[in-house]
Design an enzyme around this catalytic site. Structure first.
Site, short mmCIF file in Angstrom:
data_model
loop_
_atom_site.label_atom_id
_atom_site.label_comp_id
_atom_site.label_asym_id
_atom_site.label_seq_id
_atom_site.Cartn_x
_atom_site.Cartn_y
_atom_site.Cartn_z
N ASP A 26 0.59 28.24 73.06
CA ASP A 26 -0.36 27.83 72.34
C ASP A 26 -0.53 26.31 72.00
O ASP A 26 0.28 25.77 71.20
CB ASP A 26 -0.25 28.59 70.76
CG ASP A 26 -1.43 27.96 69.88
OD1 ASP A 26 -2.51 27.41 70.18
OD2 ASP A 26 -1.50 28.50 68.73
N TYR A 74 4.80 26.17 71.47
CA TYR A 74 3.67 26.48 69.90
C TYR A 74 3.72 25.15 69.63
O TYR A 74 4.45 24.78 68.51
CB TYR A 74 4.23 27.37 69.20
CG TYR A 74 3.51 27.56 67.93
CD1 TYR A 74 2.17 27.82 67.96
CD2 TYR A 74 4.28 27.45 66.48
CE1 TYR A 74 1.41 27.97 66.76
CE2 TYR A 74 3.18 27.61 65.46
CZ TYR A 74 1.88 27.92 65.39
OH TYR A 74 1.02 28.03 64.53
N HIS A 122 -5.42 35.75 68.29
CA HIS A 122 -5.38 35.21 69.79
C HIS A 122 -5.45 36.48 70.91
O HIS A 122 -5.17 37.52 70.20
CB HIS A 122 -4.12 34.31 70.08
CG HIS A 122 -4.09 32.87 69.22
ND1 HIS A 122 -4.26 32.03 69.61
CD2 HIS A 122 -3.93 32.82 67.83
CE1 HIS A 122 -4.15 30.86 68.65
NE2 HIS A 122 -3.93 31.53 67.58
N ASN A 146 -2.86 24.29 70.85
CA ASN A 146 -3.62 23.88 69.72
C ASN A 146 -4.57 22.64 69.97
O ASN A 146 -4.72 21.99 68.81
CB ASN A 146 -2.72 23.63 68.38
CG ASN A 146 -2.63 24.99 67.27
OD1 ASN A 146 -3.44 25.71 67.15
ND2 ASN A 146 -1.28 25.24 67.00
N GLU A 171 4.84 32.29 67.53
CA GLU A 171 4.68 32.78 66.21
C GLU A 171 5.13 34.21 65.86
O GLU A 171 4.50 34.96 65.44
CB GLU A 171 3.12 32.61 65.69
CG GLU A 171 2.73 31.17 65.38
CD GLU A 171 1.43 31.24 64.67
OE1 GLU A 171 1.39 30.91 63.29
OE2 GLU A 171 0.28 31.31 65.08
#
Length: 646
Positions: free
Chosen positions: A202, A163, A303, A204, A44
């Site tokens: 990440d 990501y 994070h 998720n 990100e």
């Protein structure tokens, strides 16, 4: 050696937090040095391709590999930084499907060649993709459009910087599930070819109930594996699957080891979060892994960083020692496919793959800058021109040139005639002079024409310049501050005289008073002193009565005004009876900007999210209750205090 992953949630914003805000080099290079890692995977970054700056693309000794969102600018995007003093990737590419590597509009101007690609991608079309919510077939090419993966080949292992999609709504679930399917298919294909893989980023997904802030609640633990993505990830990791969750294996029973928190709820202060940032590796790399951990005290994003450490060397079964630096820097590494120029900065380490950002045209010095369009061209020395044409050379010596001296009569010689001047319009100064003459002609006659002193009149005399007459044009600024012109004094003949010959200026007024003033004086002289005292007393009593009425009216209105201007107090929550905390709606909509109140206690495992979302038996009263109140409905104020006037 350390490999670190961090969802920075806008790369530039991390520099505003401690300790990065106190660095001497307050840029990306200083950030990389402060994190003390050799390979850094960021998610990100939220940077557009045309907004990428040189300090981000070429931060000192670090090689950068960026991918961007082609669909939604300012969203997602991942980048990998590698310290060239430790190792340099052999190959690098973007995406997990390989379908965009042939796209001419990709990150690299010319698409990836077969030699630049990492391994095999398998038959992606044979995978069983989930259809879209509307029933249409899913296009796997969409998985790489959002800039969610950078893959680097280091020889010893292939590193995936990911990501993974977040399931923000039901329409995004097919995208998330299909991304995981393609990722697993790609890793299996690399493993079959004998390669080792590290996945960092990440993900998720909360793998197990212990990775969730709600893991201690029985109802939440029972419902944890109802989500299919959690089942896929848990079955993929050991002991059920081939991948090793390095950080969880290093701390198998550690609770509250979270890597992400909801900043809107101020959940980080109470450590109410989730562990969704993972580092996975294949079993063949396990001997090289020393361990891993999280850096919960590093701020700058919602994070926190997660890292793993690798051994510098390991002893093999036959007793030989293998060094990590030798494995990452093989002597037979393939040469880079990037074009290197003699003007490039000198470099001791091998050149990185062509996918590195240092080879972008605007960072490699091969793109024209705006300054180059305004810089003057270098003047070359002009070659001497030959006055003789080819025909003249063939015809022999040149004929004598006519003299510029003109004789008017025998024995007398006139002045030499000047050579004709070049056309003034052809020179830059001539063009400017013509332009100014046009402007002067349009300005009108207000601009005085200069006197030509070289022009001779009939009597060979120069005329003096004419005096400039005052025009009725615009007044000067100083004229507004000058005193007005004094009026001319009148002569003695203009002085008015009386009939008897006396000067009218020295006439004295008559001492007689007007008739009205005389009558008032007589009336005042007839007043009685006692009557005057009675009138003054009546006026004083009337003033006292008015003052008392005014004071009584003010005393009645004081409590009302005190209540109006009383300070508003925070309302008390219904469960804990403690003052609430105010918030402001920031989500676009009809309520944006409105103020509301919530319970001031922090969120935590079992905090009351409402009767419709959490059963009453699972509510933990030690954390925030479900109290909510708009500020307009808050009527709690301070007790009005009325000051008594003396």
């Amino acid at each position: 050696m350390r490999i670190l992953t961090w969802n920075v949630n806008l790369l530039g914003s991390c520099l505003n937090y401690h300790p990065f805000s106190q660095m001497e080099k307050r840029n990306v290079e200083g950030l990389l040095d402060e994190l003390h890692a050799d390979i850094l995977c960021f998610q990100e970054h939220k940077t557009r391709r045309d907004k990428l700056e040189k300090d981000m693309a070429c931060p000192g000794p670090y090689d950068a590999f960026w991918t961007f969102n082609r669909k939604n600018t300012g969203y997602s995007g991942v980048c990998t930084y590698v310290d060239s003093r430790v190792c340099v990737p052999l190959k690098a590419e973007e995406g997990i499907t390989g379908l965009l590597l042939d796209d001419k509009g990709g990150t690299m101007k010319s698409p990836w060649t077969p030699e630049e690609r990492i391994g095999d991608y398998g038959e992606i079309d044979e995978l069983d993709f989930d259809d879209e919510v509307d029933g249409t077939a899913f296009d796997p090419k969409r998985l790489d459009v959002e800039g969610r993966a950078v893959v680097c080949d280091f020889g010893l292992f292939v590193l995936f910087n990911l990501y993974c999609p977040n399931e923000t709504n039901d329409a995004r679930r097919p995208f998330k599930m299909n991304f995981l399917k393609v990722l697993q298919h790609r890793v299996r294909t690399l493993q079959k070819s004998g390669r080792e893989v590290i996945i960092a980023g990440d993900i998720n997904i909360m793998r197990a109930p212990i990775d969730s802030g709600e893991g201690g609640i029985k109802t939440s633990a029972e419902q944890h594996y109802e989500h299919p993505a959690r089942v896929i990830l848990n079955d993929w990791c050991a002991p059920k699957g081939p991948m090793v969750d390095v950080v969880r294996e290093s701390w198998p029973d550690r609770e509250d080891m979270f890597t992400c928190w909801n900043t809107k709820l101020d959940a980080r202060s109470a450590n109410y979060g989730s562990r969704i940032d993972l580092i996975l590796c294949t079993p063949g790399l396990r001997p090289w892994i020393k361990g891993g951990d999280i850096q919960a005290k590093v701020y700058g994003s919602d994070h926190c960083p997660v890292y793993i450490d690798l051994h510098d060397s390991i002893t093999m079964e036959d007793g030989t020692i293998q060094y990590l630096r030798d494995m990452l820097n093989p002597p037979d590494r393939p040469p880079t496919t990037a074009v290197c120029y003699p003007t490039d900065p000198p470099r001791i380490a091998p050149e990185p793959p062509r996918f590195a950002t240092k080879f972008y045209d605007n960072f490699s010095g091969r793109q024209k800058t705006l300054k180059s369009f305004f810089s003057g061209a270098v003047k070359r020395p002009s070659e001497p021109k030959d006055d003789l044409s080819a025909a003249d050379k063939d015809n022999g010596p040149p004929s004598p040139v006519k003299s510029d001296v003109v004789t008017s009569s025998p024995g007398t010689v006139s002045a030499p005639v000047a050579a004709p001047a070049p056309d003034p319009i052809t020179t830059p100064f001539g063009i400017a002079r013509v332009a100014f003459n046009v402007i002067d002609s349009r300005a009108g006659p207000s601009r005085p024409k200069p006197v030509d002193l070289t022009e001779e009149t009939n009597n060979n005399s120069v005329l003096p310049p004419k005096k400039r007459t005052k025009s009725g044009g615009q007044a000067k600024l100083s004229s507004f501050f000058n005193p007005p012109p004094s009026a001319k004094r009148k002569s003695s003949n203009d002085v008015p005289t009386l009939a008897n010959g006396a000067d009218k200026r020295f006439e004295t007024p008559s001492p007689s008073l007007p008739q009205t003033q005389q009558s008032n004086s007589a009336r005042t002289a007839s007043f009685d002193p006692d009557e005057d005292a009675l009138i003054a007393q009546a006026i004083a009593e009337a003033d006292e009565e008015k003052a008392s009425q005014r004071a009584e009216k003010n005393a009645q209105a004081a409590p009302i005004w005190a209540n109006v201007f009383a300070k508003k107090l925070p309302p008390l929550c219904s469960v804990h009876q403690r003052p609430c905390k105010d918030y402001i709606v920031k989500i676009p909509g009809p309520n944006k900007g409105k103020r509301f109140w919530l319970c001031s206690l922090p969120v935590g495992a079992g905090y009351d999210t409402g009767r419709s979302k959490r059963p009453r038996q699972d509510v933990n009263p030690e954390y925030r209750c479900d109290f909510f109140l708009w500020d307009k409905a808050n009527s709690r104020k301070e007790a009005p205090t009325v000051s008594k006037s003396s």
